[in-house]
Design an enzyme around this catalytic site. Structure first.
Site, PDB file in Angstrom:
ATOM      1  N   LYS A 150       0.358   3.459  -2.908  1.00  0.00           N
ATOM      2  CA  LYS A 150      -0.816   4.347  -3.026  1.00  0.00           C
ATOM      3  C   LYS A 150      -0.418   5.823  -2.928  1.00  0.00           C
ATOM      4  CE  LYS A 150      -3.863   0.825  -0.973  1.00  0.00           C
ATOM      5  NZ  LYS A 150      -4.519   0.395   0.293  1.00  0.00           N
ATOM      6  N   VAL A 199       1.302  -3.819   3.831  1.00  0.00           N
ATOM      7  CA  VAL A 199       1.284  -5.123   4.507  1.00  0.00           C
ATOM      8  C   VAL A 199       2.510  -5.983   4.212  1.00  0.00           C
ATOM      9  CG1 VAL A 199      -1.218  -5.318   4.882  1.00  0.00           C
ATOM     10  CG2 VAL A 199      -0.217  -6.176   2.750  1.00  0.00           C
ATOM     11  N   TYR A 203      -4.002  -2.441  -9.958  1.00  0.00           N
ATOM     12  CA  TYR A 203      -3.875  -2.185  -8.518  1.00  0.00           C
ATOM     13  C   TYR A 203      -2.964  -3.230  -7.854  1.00  0.00           C
ATOM     14  CZ  TYR A 203      -5.195  -2.214  -3.591  1.00  0.00           C
ATOM     15  OH  TYR A 203      -5.154  -2.217  -2.217  1.00  0.00           O
ATOM     16  N   SER A 228       0.795  -1.239   0.000  1.00  0.00           N
ATOM     17  CA  SER A 228       0.000   0.000   0.000  1.00  0.00           C
ATOM     18  C   SER A 228       0.823   1.283   0.000  1.00  0.00           C
ATOM     19  CB  SER A 228      -0.926   0.026   1.211  1.00  0.00           C
ATOM     20  OG  SER A 228      -2.003  -0.834   0.987  1.00  0.00           O
ATOM     21  N   TYR A 280      -4.451   3.782   8.385  1.00  0.00           N
ATOM     22  CA  TYR A 280      -5.827   3.272   8.511  1.00  0.00           C
ATOM     23  C   TYR A 280      -6.380   3.545   9.905  1.00  0.00           C
ATOM     24  CZ  TYR A 280      -3.618   0.896   4.615  1.00  0.00           C
ATOM     25  OH  TYR A 280      -2.901   0.619   3.498  1.00  0.00           O
TER      26      TYR A 280
HETATM   27  N1  GLN Z   1      -2.492  -5.264  -1.800  1.00  0.00           N
HETATM   28  C1  GLN Z   1      -2.985  -5.137  -0.471  1.00  0.00           C
HETATM   29  C2  GLN Z   1      -4.490  -5.230  -0.436  1.00  0.00           C
HETATM   30  O1  GLN Z   1      -5.124  -4.715  -1.299  1.00  0.00           O
HETATM   31  C3  GLN Z   1      -2.496  -3.846   0.120  1.00  0.00           C
HETATM   32  C4  GLN Z   1      -2.945  -3.648   1.540  1.00  0.00           C
HETATM   33  C5  GLN Z   1      -1.948  -2.911   2.405  1.00  0.00           C
HETATM   34  O2  GLN Z   1      -0.746  -2.882   2.140  1.00  0.00           O
HETATM   35  N2  GLN Z   1      -2.442  -2.364   3.508  1.00  0.00           N
HETATM   36  O3  GLN Z   1      -5.067  -5.827   0.423  1.00  0.00           O
END
Ligand code: GLN
Length: 304
Positions: free
Chosen positions: A66, A258, A188, A63, A240
């Site tokens: 992003k 993650v 994505y 993520s 988050y």
């Molecule tokens: N690719 C992961 C997902 O969509 C990314 C989530 C993350 O890094 N928090 O669940």
């Protein structure tokens, strides 16, 4: 300030405290990563690099990508995208479906999965080959060809993307998704499956510490005003439902993934990439957060 000594002290203290978590396993390929890996890289605004531990080993940025995709569409936000994505902390897990249903298809912010899917949808409308454009952009920001998409991680997540697929269809049901669900999901998941090391990651977000100007790309990436806004979003939404705690403990704009990475910036001073794969129950790296907390404690300043 001797940054090398600082990050070595932080590294050693975290190593000896050895807080543990759990490597992400909802993307099966990520569960294969060695949970003991730990590295820190700090880059200042002259481009000096300070590193310790596994700071040159590439890992799945997930993520954190992003931040890069948001930056690519930041300039169209004022006109169009802010009506499609909000700028409020979610207080909910990054993959919450319930929240999107309650809020009628307008994601709380661009960093939860639903919001990031809208951003990737916008990039899919804009480019014929969005994943090539995203890779090119991140390479430019880092000043070298460093991005590699890990095909196993990509395939592994694609096979288990029921929740993200559900989010995309919810968005579509609310007319907030313009392209084919499978095309956007593939892009994505591909940008989430990018691998970079701590140094290249820190370099890639250095423009956010430098009023929008990248010393690696040698150009203004976003205006100073957008850089401040992206930083505000990282501070309030980057972790988050743990964003408040990260602001409280660390006090820097940051973004987690993650894969166990965290990228953070200290405005007008440096950017930093930390990686340690074991996560807490909110999906954020246990050691990376502890390292950044120690770092701002030792520095005696953060944003605040
Ligand atoms: N690719 C992961 C997902 O969509 C990314 C989530 C993350 O890094 N928090 O669940």
């Amino acid at each position: 300030m001797d940054y090398q000594q600082l990050i070595e002290e932080v590294y050693n203290e975290v190593k000896s405290a050895n807080p543990r978590g759990k490597v992400a396993d909802y993307i099966p390929e990520l569960a294969e990563v060695d949970g003991d890996k730990f590295g820190i890289a700090l880059v200042d605004l002259e481009g000096n690099v300070f590193g310790v531990g596994d700071y040159e080993i590439p890992f799945s940025i997930q993520s954190i990508s992003k931040v890069h995709t948001l930056t690519m569409v930041a300039h169209i936000f004022q006109s169009k995208l802010w009506s499609r994505v909000n700028v409020e902390p979610s207080g909910n897990p990054f993959n919450s479906i319930a929240q999107l249903e309650f809020e009628k298809g307008i994601p709380r912010n661009p960093f939860i999965n639903a919001g990031a899917l809208v951003i990737t949808d916008a990039l899919t409308s804009k480019f014929d080959d969005p994943i090539a454009e995203i890779s090119k952009f991140i390479n430019e920001l880092s000043g070298k060809e460093c991005v590699r998409i890990n095909q196993e991680v990509l395939d592994s997540e694609l096979k288990h993307s029921e929740r993200n697929t559900a989010l995309a269809y919810f968005l579509k049901a609310h007319q907030n998704f313009n392209n084919k669900v499978e095309d956007v999901l593939k892009t994505y998941v591909s940008h989430c499956a990018m691998e970079m090391c701590c140094v290249d990651l820190a370099r890639s977000i250095s423009y956010l510490a430098n009023d929008g100007y990248s010393i690696y790309a040698k150009r203004e990436i976003v205006t100073e005003s957008y850089a401040r806004r992206i930083n505000a979003l990282m501070l309030t939404c980057g972790f988050y439902d743990e964003a408040g705690e990260f602001a409280y403990r660390v006090g820097l704009p940051g973004k987690s993934g993650v894969g166990g990475g965290v990228a953070a910036i200290m405005p007008h001073k440096f950017s930093i990439g930390v990686w340690s794969p074991e996560l807490n129950e909110k999906g954020n790296s246990v050691k990376a957060i502890m390292a950044l907390e120690l770092l701002t404690d030792k520095l005696k300043f953060s944003l605040f």
